[in-house]
Design an enzyme around this catalytic site. Structure first.
Site, PDB file in Angstrom:
ATOM      1  N   CYS A 145       5.839   0.043   7.258  1.00 36.01           N
ATOM      2  CA  CYS A 145       5.457   1.207   6.461  1.00 36.01           C
ATOM      3  C   CYS A 145       6.631   1.604   5.583  1.00 36.01           C
ATOM      4  CB  CYS A 145       5.066   2.349   7.398  1.00 36.01           C
ATOM      5  SG  CYS A 145       4.603   3.858   6.555  1.00 36.01           S
ATOM      6  N   LEU A 146       6.349   1.920   4.327  1.00 38.06           N
ATOM      7  CA  LEU A 146       7.417   2.319   3.411  1.00 38.06           C
ATOM      8  C   LEU A 146       8.075   3.627   3.849  1.00 38.06           C
ATOM      9  CD1 LEU A 146       5.777   1.385  -0.023  1.00 38.06           C
ATOM     10  CD2 LEU A 146       7.443   0.075   1.316  1.00 38.06           C
ATOM     11  N   GLY A 176       0.838  -1.200   0.000  1.00 32.73           N
ATOM     12  CA  GLY A 176       0.000   0.000   0.000  1.00 32.73           C
ATOM     13  C   GLY A 176       0.866   1.240   0.000  1.00 32.73           C
ATOM     14  N   GLN A 178       2.777  10.031   1.209  1.00 31.70           N
ATOM     15  CA  GLN A 178       4.069   9.352   1.334  1.00 31.70           C
ATOM     16  C   GLN A 178       5.030   9.712   0.200  1.00 31.70           C
ATOM     17  OE1 GLN A 178       2.133   5.306   2.183  1.00 31.70           O
ATOM     18  NE2 GLN A 178       4.129   5.191   3.188  1.00 31.70           N
ATOM     19  N   HIS A 213      -4.594   1.357   7.371  1.00 28.19           N
ATOM     20  CA  HIS A 213      -3.250   1.936   7.496  1.00 28.19           C
ATOM     21  C   HIS A 213      -3.087   3.084   6.483  1.00 28.19           C
ATOM     22  CE1 HIS A 213       1.299   1.381   7.935  1.00 28.19           C
ATOM     23  NE2 HIS A 213       1.215   2.088   6.832  1.00 28.19           N
ATOM     24  N   GLU A 214      -3.505   2.855   5.236  1.00 27.57           N
ATOM     25  CA  GLU A 214      -3.342   3.880   4.197  1.00 27.57           C
ATOM     26  C   GLU A 214      -4.278   5.063   4.411  1.00 27.57           C
ATOM     27  OE1 GLU A 214      -0.715   3.707   2.536  1.00 27.57           O
ATOM     28  OE2 GLU A 214      -0.296   1.614   2.992  1.00 27.57           O
ATOM     29  N   HIS A 232      -2.809   7.385   6.779  1.00 31.43           N
ATOM     30  CA  HIS A 232      -1.838   8.296   6.147  1.00 31.43           C
ATOM     31  C   HIS A 232      -2.529   9.547   5.602  1.00 31.43           C
ATOM     32  CE1 HIS A 232       2.098   6.462   6.208  1.00 31.43           C
ATOM     33  NE2 HIS A 232       1.639   5.315   5.757  1.00 31.43           N
TER      34      HIS A 232
END
Length: 173
Positions: free
Chosen positions: A95-96, A46, A51, A137-138, A141
């Site tokens: 997380c990226l 994701g 991000q 989660h996304e 963000h």
């Protein structure tokens, strides 16, 4: 398609609420293509607009991990959770924007989400399992929240310090 640089925590843009998307445009289509390319390259399941510094309510995800299964890339514009189950599930999240850091986060096991598709139409779906964790989660963000915000302060500070060190090392490169 372009692989975009992923912002690393702490970055003030990761703590801001993203703006709703007013209309589906060719630029938004290009942004979503770049986001999918960036997510797959990372590799991740994701990625949210903030991000990569795109402060818009857009996220991409694909939770198919089995190489024998057909990928299912999804683009969600202006997503909203409309229902959450009382049942909770715990996943070890990463997380990226917080590379190589993982922690257990408890979230609703199932969620209903409504969003605008790139086709301009409204969509809705009930997500379960990893998909439910990923979409929550996304969406976090998009609201300026990171998975580490669910952790105890000491653990959160420890991870933040590791990310500050990583950013310094990368800057020296």
């Amino acid at each position: 398609m372009t692989i975009r640089p992923i912002l690393i925590h702490p970055d003030p843009r990761l703590k801001k609420v993203a703006d709703p998307v007013a209309e589906i445009t060719p630029e938004l289509q290009r942004l979503s293509d770049d986001m999918l390319e960036t997510m797959y390259d990372a590799p991740g399941i994701g990625l949210a607009g903030p991000q990569i510094g795109a402060m818009q309510q857009i996220l991409v995800m694909d939770c198919i991990k089995d190489e024998d299964e057909e990928p299912r890339p999804m683009v969600l514009v202006n997503p909203k959770i409309t229902w959450s189950s009382e049942d909770l599930s715990t996943y070890e999240e990463g997380c990226l924007s917080i590379p190589e850091q993982f922690a257990d986060v408890e979230r609703p096991a199932e969620v209903d989400v409504e969003w605008l598709g790139l086709d301009g139409a409204g969509h809705q779906e009930r997500f379960t399992g990893l998909w439910a964790t990923c979409v929550q989660h996304e969406i976090d963000h998009l609201n300026g929240k990171l998975f580490i915000d669910y952790l105890k302060p000491l653990k959160r500070q420890m991870i933040t310090r590791k990310m500050q060190k990583l950013k310094r090392e990368r800057a020296r490169g």
